[in-house]
Design an enzyme around this catalytic site. Structure first.
Site, PDB file in Angstrom:
ATOM      1  N   HIS A 244       0.468  -1.221   0.075  1.00 59.20           N
ATOM      2  CA  HIS A 244       0.039  -0.043   0.006  1.00 59.20           C
ATOM      3  C   HIS A 244       0.979   1.305  -0.061  1.00 59.20           C
ATOM      4  CE1 HIS A 244      -2.825   3.014   1.405  1.00 59.20           C
ATOM      5  NE2 HIS A 244      -4.054   2.238   0.565  1.00 59.20           N
ATOM      6  N   GLU A 299      -7.498  -4.719  -0.657  1.00 63.02           N
ATOM      7  CA  GLU A 299      -8.067  -5.282  -1.679  1.00 63.02           C
ATOM      8  C   GLU A 299      -8.162  -6.935  -1.342  1.00 63.02           C
ATOM      9  OE1 GLU A 299      -5.271  -4.514  -4.381  1.00 63.02           O
ATOM     10  OE2 GLU A 299      -5.394  -2.290  -4.311  1.00 63.02           O
TER      11      GLU A 299
END
Length: 357
Positions: A244, A299
């Site tokens: 991320h 995700e």
């Protein structure tokens, strides 16, 4: 100058804080741990909108129910041209039919729009008639009812609420920044939301969860995980669901959604398989990229949860928009309160005109 505006502060906000170093998300003074699994989407809307919409209805559930009924009228515009597009493109086109404005009624219609339009598009693309909203229901319950044509279980509705609350706001991400830029021009809330949807559509932002399902399908079983992941990294592929831009530790949203998947008893086998793939991926990433912190992100378990709730992967980004639209609308009003047009400078690095001889 900063590539990708890394580290540049572009706004002051009371809406959310992303603490990447400690893996913590704070929304209006409350941690994600306090909200996810304990709060409905309607309550999250009240939390985010408080102070920005002076005429905010006391009963956000009833207001959102009425808004779903109002925007359903636009479903009649679905035609073969729209149904040939991806769900996010069709949903965006239907949302563009809503009038612009800065008032709370416009805001609630825009809150309702991704839910109503996504369910209608998914059903229509499957050859089924859209299901009209039931304004009396909780938002998460009605979303799943409109999608499937039958009421969901309490666990399923609670799981969807957890997802919508978890993704409702997340600092100054790409789509939120896009929404604030458009809001700063005073174009209206619909225009700001359309900017957010367009940014969210990109595969480096909200368009990412779908490929997680493709990865799991290709791996097939836990014993294949290591070989598949190592081959993907050798090709230079990005491993979806890991790493991320902000979080240097595990994304707190991943654990919130993993917990929600556990509530769905019928999906435990799928969850165990995903956990095995996750463990293999994290081990291999530490071996191959020891200098980088690549942990599980939102995700990975988003894909697992939305799959369990019967959303097709092609519509995952639309479901992301169902939650994030609350943040876009709160940020848009916060930007309007400041009143300043967002207009950063650029540094020209092109050729200069030749001097006359």
């Amino acid at each position: 100058m900063s590539d990708g505006l890394e580290g540049v502060v572009a706004a002051e906000t009371v809406l959310s804080e992303v603490d990447g170093a400690n893996g913590r998300l704070i929304i209006r003074g409350r941690s994600l741990d306090e909200l996810a699994g304990h709060t409905t989407f309607e309550d999250a809307v009240g939390l985010l909108f408080g102070g920005f919409y002076p005429d905010l209805p006391a009963d956000t559930r009833a207001a959102l129910g009425r808004a779903r009924a109002e925007v359903f009228a636009e479903v009649s515009a679905l035609d073969t041209g729209l149904l040939d597009r991806t769900p996010i493109e069709a949903m965006r086109a239907l949302t563009a039919r809503l009038a612009d404005g800065d008032d709370v009624r416009t805001a609630f219609r825009l809150l309702a729009a991704p839910a109503v339009f996504t369910a209608a598009v998914v059903r229509a693309q499957a050859g089924e008639a859209p299901v009209e909203p039931d304004p009396s229901l909780r938002h998460s319950v009605d979303i799943l009812r409109m999608l499937r044509g039958a009421p969901p279980s309490k666990a399923e509705a609670d799981a969807l609420d957890t997802y919508l609350v978890t993704v409702s706001d997340h600092g100054l991400n790409a789509s939120t920044f896009a929404a604030r830029v458009v809001a700063s021009t005073r174009a209206g809330l619909t225009s700001a939301v359309l900017a957010g949807v367009s940014a969210l559509k990109g595969p480096l932002h909200g368009g990412a969860p779908g490929p997680v399902i493709e990865m799991l399908e290709e791996i097939g079983e836990p014993g294949n995980a290591r070989a598949w992941i190592e081959a993907a990294l050798a090709r230079g592929d990005r491993l979806m669901g890991f790493g991320h831009r902000i979080y240097k530790v595990r994304d707190p949203r991943a654990d919130a959604l993993k917990t929600a998947v556990r509530w769905l008893d019928a999906r435990q086998g799928r969850l165990e398989f995903a956990e095995a793939v996750e463990a293999a991926a994290l081990a291999i990433l530490r071996e191959h990229k020891p200098d980088r912190s690549l942990e599980t992100n939102v995700e990975f378990y988003t894909a697992l949860l939305l799959e369990a709730l019967d959303f097709p992967p092609s519509a995952f980004t639309c479901v992301f928009a169902m939650g994030r639209v609350a943040g876009w609308l709160a940020h848009a009003r916060e930007q309007l309160a400041g009143g300043r047009l967002i207009r950063p400078a650029s540094v020209y690095v092109g050729p200069m005109p030749r001097k006359a001889a």
